[in-house]
Design a protein around this motif. Sequence first.
Motif, PDB file in Angstrom:
ATOM      1  N   ALA A 213       8.095  36.551 -10.524  1.00  0.00           N
ATOM      2  CA  ALA A 213       7.111  36.339 -11.580  1.00  0.00           C
ATOM      3  C   ALA A 213       7.766  36.343 -12.954  1.00  0.00           C
ATOM      4  CB  ALA A 213       6.034  37.423 -11.505  1.00  0.00           C
ATOM      5  N   VAL A 214       8.729  37.257 -13.155  1.00  0.00           N
ATOM      6  CA  VAL A 214       9.437  37.327 -14.441  1.00  0.00           C
ATOM      7  C   VAL A 214      10.238  36.051 -14.668  1.00  0.00           C
ATOM      8  CG1 VAL A 214      11.337  38.469 -15.653  1.00  0.00           C
ATOM      9  CG2 VAL A 214       9.538  39.830 -14.586  1.00  0.00           C
ATOM     10  N   THR A 215      10.913  35.576 -13.620  1.00  0.00           N
ATOM     11  CA  THR A 215      11.730  34.368 -13.743  1.00  0.00           C
ATOM     12  C   THR A 215      10.868  33.172 -14.120  1.00  0.00           C
ATOM     13  OG1 THR A 215      13.280  35.197 -12.083  1.00  0.00           O
ATOM     14  CG2 THR A 215      13.334  32.849 -12.555  1.00  0.00           C
ATOM     15  N   ARG A 216       9.754  33.000 -13.432  1.00  0.00           N
ATOM     16  CA  ARG A 216       8.880  31.858 -13.726  1.00  0.00           C
ATOM     17  C   ARG A 216       8.242  31.986 -15.108  1.00  0.00           C
ATOM     18  NH1 ARG A 216       9.079  32.443  -8.387  1.00  0.00           N
ATOM     19  NH2 ARG A 216       9.200  30.545  -7.122  1.00  0.00           N
ATOM     20  N   ALA A 217       7.908  33.214 -15.497  1.00  0.00           N
ATOM     21  CA  ALA A 217       7.339  33.410 -16.834  1.00  0.00           C
ATOM     22  C   ALA A 217       8.348  33.038 -17.906  1.00  0.00           C
ATOM     23  CB  ALA A 217       6.905  34.867 -17.004  1.00  0.00           C
ATOM     24  N   MET A 218       9.610  33.394 -17.670  1.00  0.00           N
ATOM     25  CA  MET A 218      10.648  33.104 -18.661  1.00  0.00           C
ATOM     26  C   MET A 218      10.907  31.608 -18.741  1.00  0.00           C
ATOM     27  SD  MET A 218      12.632  34.485 -20.851  1.00  0.00           S
ATOM     28  CE  MET A 218      13.140  33.195 -21.975  1.00  0.00           C
ATOM     29  N   VAL A 219      11.053  30.973 -17.585  1.00  0.00           N
ATOM     30  CA  VAL A 219      11.413  29.556 -17.555  1.00  0.00           C
ATOM     31  C   VAL A 219      10.258  28.687 -18.031  1.00  0.00           C
ATOM     32  CG1 VAL A 219      12.046  27.628 -16.051  1.00  0.00           C
ATOM     33  CG2 VAL A 219      13.141  29.843 -15.762  1.00  0.00           C
ATOM     34  N   GLY A 221       7.055  29.718 -19.203  1.00  0.00           N
ATOM     35  CA  GLY A 221       6.330  30.163 -20.380  1.00  0.00           C
ATOM     36  C   GLY A 221       7.100  29.986 -21.664  1.00  0.00           C
ATOM     37  N   THR A 222       8.362  30.437 -21.674  1.00  0.00           N
ATOM     38  CA  THR A 222       9.165  30.377 -22.897  1.00  0.00           C
ATOM     39  C   THR A 222       9.893  29.049 -23.031  1.00  0.00           C
ATOM     40  OG1 THR A 222       9.483  32.771 -22.821  1.00  0.00           O
ATOM     41  CG2 THR A 222      11.004  31.508 -24.188  1.00  0.00           C
ATOM     42  N   GLY A 223      10.577  28.626 -21.986  1.00  0.00           N
ATOM     43  CA  GLY A 223      11.385  27.404 -22.058  1.00  0.00           C
ATOM     44  C   GLY A 223      10.556  26.153 -22.276  1.00  0.00           C
ATOM     45  N   VAL A 224       9.537  25.951 -21.458  1.00  0.00           N
ATOM     46  CA  VAL A 224       8.725  24.733 -21.571  1.00  0.00           C
ATOM     47  C   VAL A 224       7.963  24.712 -22.895  1.00  0.00           C
ATOM     48  CG1 VAL A 224       6.808  23.448 -20.568  1.00  0.00           C
ATOM     49  CG2 VAL A 224       8.535  24.470 -19.078  1.00  0.00           C
ATOM     50  N   THR A 225       7.449  25.858 -23.318  1.00  0.00           N
ATOM     51  CA  THR A 225       6.728  25.921 -24.591  1.00  0.00           C
ATOM     52  C   THR A 225       7.650  25.536 -25.749  1.00  0.00           C
ATOM     53  OG1 THR A 225       5.298  27.681 -23.746  1.00  0.00           O
ATOM     54  CG2 THR A 225       5.390  27.400 -26.125  1.00  0.00           C
ATOM     55  N   ALA A 226       8.891  26.036 -25.732  1.00  0.00           N
ATOM     56  CA  ALA A 226       9.842  25.708 -26.794  1.00  0.00           C
ATOM     57  C   ALA A 226      10.171  24.215 -26.799  1.00  0.00           C
ATOM     58  CB  ALA A 226      11.120  26.528 -26.622  1.00  0.00           C
ATOM     59  N   LEU A 227      10.339  23.627 -25.620  1.00  0.00           N
ATOM     60  CA  LEU A 227      10.634  22.192 -25.546  1.00  0.00           C
ATOM     61  C   LEU A 227       9.485  21.358 -26.104  1.00  0.00           C
ATOM     62  CD1 LEU A 227      12.340  21.888 -22.036  1.00  0.00           C
ATOM     63  CD2 LEU A 227      13.427  21.718 -24.280  1.00  0.00           C
ATOM     64  N   ALA A 253      13.140  23.480 -31.323  1.00  0.00           N
ATOM     65  CA  ALA A 253      13.051  24.029 -29.968  1.00  0.00           C
ATOM     66  C   ALA A 253      13.882  25.299 -29.839  1.00  0.00           C
ATOM     67  CB  ALA A 253      13.517  22.980 -28.953  1.00  0.00           C
ATOM     68  N   LEU A 254      15.071  25.315 -30.463  1.00  0.00           N
ATOM     69  CA  LEU A 254      15.921  26.502 -30.409  1.00  0.00           C
ATOM     70  C   LEU A 254      15.289  27.662 -31.163  1.00  0.00           C
ATOM     71  CD1 LEU A 254      19.454  24.906 -30.933  1.00  0.00           C
ATOM     72  CD2 LEU A 254      18.416  25.661 -28.789  1.00  0.00           C
ATOM     73  N   PHE A 255      14.765  27.387 -32.362  1.00  0.00           N
ATOM     74  CA  PHE A 255      14.131  28.457 -33.134  1.00  0.00           C
ATOM     75  C   PHE A 255      12.836  28.936 -32.479  1.00  0.00           C
ATOM     76  CE2 PHE A 255      16.725  26.970 -36.806  1.00  0.00           C
ATOM     77  CZ  PHE A 255      17.276  28.205 -37.141  1.00  0.00           C
ATOM     78  N   ALA A 256      12.184  28.056 -31.705  1.00  0.00           N
ATOM     79  CA  ALA A 256      10.962  28.475 -31.005  1.00  0.00           C
ATOM     80  C   ALA A 256      11.254  29.551 -29.965  1.00  0.00           C
ATOM     81  CB  ALA A 256      10.307  27.264 -30.338  1.00  0.00           C
ATOM     82  N   LEU A 257      12.505  29.609 -29.511  1.00  0.00           N
ATOM     83  CA  LEU A 257      12.897  30.635 -28.543  1.00  0.00           C
ATOM     84  C   LEU A 257      13.142  31.986 -29.195  1.00  0.00           C
ATOM     85  CD1 LEU A 257      15.416  28.534 -26.426  1.00  0.00           C
ATOM     86  CD2 LEU A 257      13.179  29.340 -25.661  1.00  0.00           C
ATOM     87  N   VAL A 258      13.294  31.986 -30.518  1.00  0.00           N
ATOM     88  CA  VAL A 258      13.644  33.212 -31.231  1.00  0.00           C
ATOM     89  C   VAL A 258      12.394  33.819 -31.864  1.00  0.00           C
ATOM     90  CG1 VAL A 258      15.076  34.235 -33.042  1.00  0.00           C
ATOM     91  CG2 VAL A 258      15.907  32.256 -31.732  1.00  0.00           C
ATOM     92  N   PRO A 259      11.950  34.970 -31.382  1.00  0.00           N
ATOM     93  CA  PRO A 259      10.780  35.616 -31.990  1.00  0.00           C
ATOM     94  C   PRO A 259      11.031  35.920 -33.470  1.00  0.00           C
ATOM     95  CG  PRO A 259      11.324  36.617 -29.874  1.00  0.00           C
ATOM     96  CD  PRO A 259      12.464  35.705 -30.222  1.00  0.00           C
ATOM     97  N   MET A 260       9.968  35.957 -34.230  1.00  0.00           N
ATOM     98  CA  MET A 260       9.988  36.220 -35.670  1.00  0.00           C
ATOM     99  C   MET A 260      10.666  35.095 -36.455  1.00  0.00           C
ATOM    100  SD  MET A 260      10.795  40.326 -35.646  1.00  0.00           S
ATOM    101  CE  MET A 260      12.201  40.102 -34.558  1.00  0.00           C
ATOM    102  N   ALA A 261      10.997  34.007 -35.797  1.00  0.00           N
ATOM    103  CA  ALA A 261      11.526  32.824 -36.488  1.00  0.00           C
ATOM    104  C   ALA A 261      10.582  31.670 -36.188  1.00  0.00           C
ATOM    105  CB  ALA A 261      12.952  32.522 -36.034  1.00  0.00           C
TER     106      ALA A 261
END
Length: 348
Positions: A213-219, A221-227, A253-261
Amino acid sequence: MSARNAEHAFYERTFVVAALALLAYLLYLILAPFFAPIAWAFFIAFLLHPAQSSLARRLAGRASVSAALLTLVTFLIMVGPLAALAAAFVKQVAELLRYAQQFAAEHRATAPTELASVPVVGSALAWLEQNVGISLEQVQDWAVEAARTVLGSLASLGGQAFLGALGTVVGFVVMMFILFFAIRDGGAIFARLRELVPMRAEDKARLFKHLGAVTRAMVYGTGVTALVQGALVGIGFALTGLASPIVFGVLAALFALVPMAGTPVVWVPAVGVLALQGRWTAAGFMLVWGVFVVTIDNFLRPMLVSGRAQVATLTVFIGVLGGVAAFGPIGILLGPLVLALALALLES
């Protein structure tokens, strides 16, 4: 147990531990040059696992055929659209670098005066010169040098970021070769690794369910949203006629991966540039478009992560920065993932 038998058992265990340590070291030496291709192969295989399962069922269980087809599709995508995108990215970075150098040369004499006339910026620069001894010319030189460094780094990273941080033809071939087996046998490899974990069956099942669940959330949730956010920022730059939309889309896309940025680091200055150019309609559009891009995170991420474990903001922040430093471009996703999995193990 006699003293002789105890001594024999001690030396036997010592030999086994030393042999395993030596074997692990030799394996590290063998695999270290191919870490990036191996990591990308298994990452892509993870993303393609649902497609592999579905396609294998349609092909009457012929997993090798479905894996070969998916590997071929991946190859065509990477040497086609992604290669063209990488080339366009590097070209636009080079154009930005030339523009920055030309702009600095043309405005070297007038830029300090122009900056000093800007209300907030001028006051800040005047305070620096009076209290710290930093002149406007020094600030300009530092800004130009920083732009050169960043753009130069982006140019060298462009092909890697799109083609998997492979760097060489050999690395690409190795990745594609491993990808076939990772797609075909990934489930079996994972099951074998799961059997090696010394835990009770119910604890092991709960742990691996959480890790998945953590792996899928990371890939997803975070990766696709940033793209998605990066692509939308690039589209906004193109619609408003700003230069290098691909470069700034990748940066977003890179900055979208960084919280508070997040993406505002990219599109807010763009709004300012458009306003300084007197293009108020374009500036207003970019502002509304940027707010829309930021808002997407509020409903796209929960939709993609629905029913999956959440990944803490601090984990993502430290993971992105440390992952890139340790692993290169793939560390953008691998770093937060490793931290999230480590925390999941500690909580088990």
